[in-house]
Motif scaffolding. Sequence first.
Motif, short mmCIF file in Angstrom:
data_model
loop_
_atom_site.label_atom_id
_atom_site.label_comp_id
_atom_site.label_asym_id
_atom_site.label_seq_id
_atom_site.Cartn_x
_atom_site.Cartn_y
_atom_site.Cartn_z
N ASP A 48 0.84 -1.21 0.00
CA ASP A 48 0.00 0.00 0.00
C ASP A 48 0.87 1.25 0.00
N GLN A 49 1.95 1.22 0.76
CA GLN A 49 2.82 2.39 0.88
C GLN A 49 3.59 2.69 -0.40
N VAL A 50 3.90 1.66 -1.19
CA VAL A 50 4.70 1.88 -2.40
C VAL A 50 3.83 1.94 -3.66
N LYS A 51 2.54 2.04 -3.49
CA LYS A 51 1.62 2.03 -4.63
C LYS A 51 1.98 3.09 -5.67
N ASP A 52 2.45 4.23 -5.21
CA ASP A 52 2.77 5.32 -6.13
C ASP A 52 4.27 5.52 -6.30
N ILE A 53 5.06 4.54 -5.86
CA ILE A 53 6.52 4.61 -5.99
C ILE A 53 6.95 3.90 -7.26
N ASP A 54 7.85 4.53 -8.00
CA ASP A 54 8.34 3.95 -9.24
C ASP A 54 9.27 2.78 -8.93
N GLY A 55 9.08 1.68 -9.62
CA GLY A 55 9.99 0.55 -9.45
C GLY A 55 9.26 -0.77 -9.39
N ALA A 56 10.03 -1.84 -9.49
CA ALA A 56 9.48 -3.20 -9.52
C ALA A 56 9.26 -3.74 -8.12
N ILE A 57 8.49 -4.81 -8.05
CA ILE A 57 8.35 -5.60 -6.84
C ILE A 57 9.28 -6.81 -6.99
N VAL A 58 10.10 -7.06 -5.99
CA VAL A 58 11.11 -8.11 -6.09
C VAL A 58 11.02 -9.01 -4.86
N GLU A 59 11.15 -10.31 -5.10
CA GLU A 59 11.33 -11.28 -4.02
C GLU A 59 12.67 -11.97 -4.22
N VAL A 60 13.49 -11.93 -3.20
CA VAL A 60 14.73 -12.70 -3.20
C VAL A 60 14.51 -13.87 -2.24
N GLY A 61 14.29 -15.05 -2.82
CA GLY A 61 13.89 -16.22 -2.05
C GLY A 61 12.38 -16.33 -2.07
N CYS A 62 11.87 -17.26 -2.87
CA CYS A 62 10.41 -17.35 -3.05
C CYS A 62 9.87 -18.75 -2.83
N ALA A 63 10.74 -19.72 -2.57
CA ALA A 63 10.34 -21.09 -2.23
C ALA A 63 9.31 -21.63 -3.19
N TYR A 64 8.08 -21.88 -2.70
CA TYR A 64 7.07 -22.57 -3.49
C TYR A 64 5.99 -21.65 -4.06
N GLY A 65 6.13 -20.35 -3.81
CA GLY A 65 5.24 -19.39 -4.46
C GLY A 65 4.01 -18.97 -3.67
N LEU A 66 3.88 -19.39 -2.42
CA LEU A 66 2.71 -19.01 -1.64
C LEU A 66 2.71 -17.51 -1.35
N THR A 67 3.82 -16.98 -0.84
CA THR A 67 3.89 -15.55 -0.57
C THR A 67 3.87 -14.75 -1.86
N THR A 68 4.46 -15.28 -2.90
CA THR A 68 4.42 -14.63 -4.21
C THR A 68 2.97 -14.44 -4.66
N THR A 69 2.18 -15.51 -4.56
CA THR A 69 0.78 -15.43 -4.96
C THR A 69 0.04 -14.40 -4.12
N PHE A 70 0.27 -14.42 -2.81
CA PHE A 70 -0.38 -13.47 -1.91
C PHE A 70 -0.04 -12.04 -2.30
N LEU A 71 1.25 -11.73 -2.46
CA LEU A 71 1.67 -10.36 -2.75
C LEU A 71 1.22 -9.91 -4.14
N TYR A 72 1.34 -10.79 -5.12
CA TYR A 72 0.94 -10.43 -6.48
C TYR A 72 -0.55 -10.11 -6.52
N GLU A 73 -1.36 -10.98 -5.94
CA GLU A 73 -2.80 -10.74 -5.98
C GLU A 73 -3.19 -9.54 -5.12
N TYR A 74 -2.47 -9.31 -4.03
CA TYR A 74 -2.72 -8.11 -3.22
C TYR A 74 -2.46 -6.86 -4.06
N MET A 75 -1.35 -6.89 -4.80
CA MET A 75 -1.02 -5.76 -5.67
C MET A 75 -2.12 -5.51 -6.68
N ILE A 76 -2.56 -6.54 -7.37
CA ILE A 76 -3.58 -6.39 -8.41
C ILE A 76 -4.89 -5.89 -7.81
#
Length: 237
Positions: A48-76
């Motif tokens: 929410d805080q970076v919604k208007d900040i220029d730049g990519a979203i990055v995960e370093v260490g993503c294991a099986y994709g559960l947090t990735t799915t959560f964050l990606y869908e939260y973003m969308i």
Amino acid sequence: MFSEISRRVRYKSLRVIQSKGYFRSLWYPRYEFQMFPRQLCFLGSCLDQVKDIDGAIVEVGCAYGLTTTFLYEYMIESGFKRDYVCIDTFDGFTEEDISIEGDRGNKSSWLHKMFKGNHERWFKESLQRRSITDVEVIKADISELDPAELPMKIAFCLVDVDLYRPVKSALNKVYPRLSEGGIIVVDDCWSKSSPMFIDAIADAYQGALQAYREFTAEHGLPEQLVATKLAVINRVS
């Protein structure tokens, strides 16, 4: 008529088998996240805080994709879209990282086994089940990764690689590309007990906290320890 009876018998037999302990454990829904609910909520608030900040979203260490799915869908669902990049060895901790842990006094024998049962293709397939097809996946050890492969500007980065060497490497490579107003969150920086505090995990991953504290001290940044095991870096100028 006979075929219908046979079908019903097979269906009933399958249901009986599925209800048994071991087989039930294979399909019955359970909480799979390796983060507590408050930590997931905090990560959402960072997006929410970076919604208007220029730049990519990055995960370093993503294991099986559960947090990735959560964050990606939260973003969308929050109404914005950024390039999304995931970096992982997809083969567990490297031998060098484990060796360094041993030199630091971390003798956790199970580090050799953690996250070994993984594959880059499986990770992508997991995301595709949720119709996530535009995440850039980089199979690499962050300690050996050429920084040029990272996005030029990063708005938010979750560093979840647990051990001293990869955490320190990730911070050294990500922070120079962090946009003003951007946020880095480091997982497994255990700062307090909780009803779900797991001593063995906290002890094994204490290198993450050491790497974070060294980095913040070297750059004159304040320590921000939140939600039991998260550490935060804000780029303010």
